[in-house]
Design a protein around this motif. Structure first.
Motif, PDB file in Angstrom:
ATOM      1  N   TYR A  28      -0.484  -3.088  -3.305  1.00 22.33           N
ATOM      2  CA  TYR A  28       0.532  -3.402  -2.533  1.00 22.33           C
ATOM      3  C   TYR A  28       1.827  -3.008  -3.291  1.00 22.33           C
ATOM      4  N   ASP A  30       4.815  -4.754  -2.406  1.00 22.93           N
ATOM      5  CA  ASP A  30       5.680  -5.849  -2.250  1.00 22.93           C
ATOM      6  C   ASP A  30       5.082  -6.977  -1.685  1.00 22.93           C
ATOM      7  N   LEU A  31       5.498  -8.139  -1.779  1.00 23.69           N
ATOM      8  CA  LEU A  31       4.911  -9.196  -1.277  1.00 23.69           C
ATOM      9  C   LEU A  31       4.683  -9.280   0.484  1.00 23.69           C
ATOM     10  N   GLU A  32       5.733  -8.541   1.011  1.00 19.67           N
ATOM     11  CA  GLU A  32       5.623  -8.487   2.404  1.00 19.67           C
ATOM     12  C   GLU A  32       4.479  -7.608   2.774  1.00 19.67           C
ATOM     13  N   SER A  33       4.089  -6.744   2.250  1.00 14.08           N
ATOM     14  CA  SER A  33       3.034  -5.962   2.738  1.00 14.08           C
ATOM     15  C   SER A  33       1.803  -6.621   2.235  1.00 14.08           C
ATOM     16  N   TYR A  35       1.163  -9.798   2.308  1.00 14.18           N
ATOM     17  CA  TYR A  35       1.154 -11.035   3.034  1.00 14.18           C
ATOM     18  C   TYR A  35       0.501 -10.203   4.453  1.00 14.18           C
ATOM     19  N   ASP A  36       1.124  -9.449   5.036  1.00 16.04           N
ATOM     20  CA  ASP A  36       0.613  -8.544   6.008  1.00 16.04           C
ATOM     21  C   ASP A  36      -0.640  -8.226   6.182  1.00 16.04           C
ATOM     22  N   CYS A  38      -3.113  -9.850   4.024  1.00 18.55           N
ATOM     23  CA  CYS A  38      -3.889 -10.890   3.977  1.00 18.55           C
ATOM     24  C   CYS A  38      -4.159 -11.487   5.379  1.00 18.55           C
TER      25      CYS A  38
END
Length: 77
Positions: A28, A30-33, A35-36, A38
């Protein structure tokens, strides 16, 4: 060289009585993608680990691994 994250890897584990234990990984950006992704993991899949790879302020490669122990074994009676 600037410090920063190069990639984030999500490793998913699945236990199947016939196939045994399998893992697959997805990268992924970035962290946002991450997180999504997960939030979308559902049984029988489990989040096994997250690996964040990058470089520190001196340019050295670094990896941070977050491991999860999310397997529950039910004993048959």
């Amino acid at each position: 060289m600037r410090e920063g994250v190069n990639e984030i890897v999500l490793v998913i584990r699945r236990w199947d009585p016939k196939l045994g234990l399998t893992e697959h990984a997805q990268v992924y950006p970035d962290l946002e993608s991450l997180y999504d992704a997960c939030l979308k993991v559902e049984p029988p899949d489990l989040v096994e680990r997250i690996v964040i790879r990058g470089r520190d302020e001196s340019g050295q490669e670094r990896a941070l691994t977050l491991s999860f122990q999310s397997v529950t074994v039910h004993l048959r009676k």
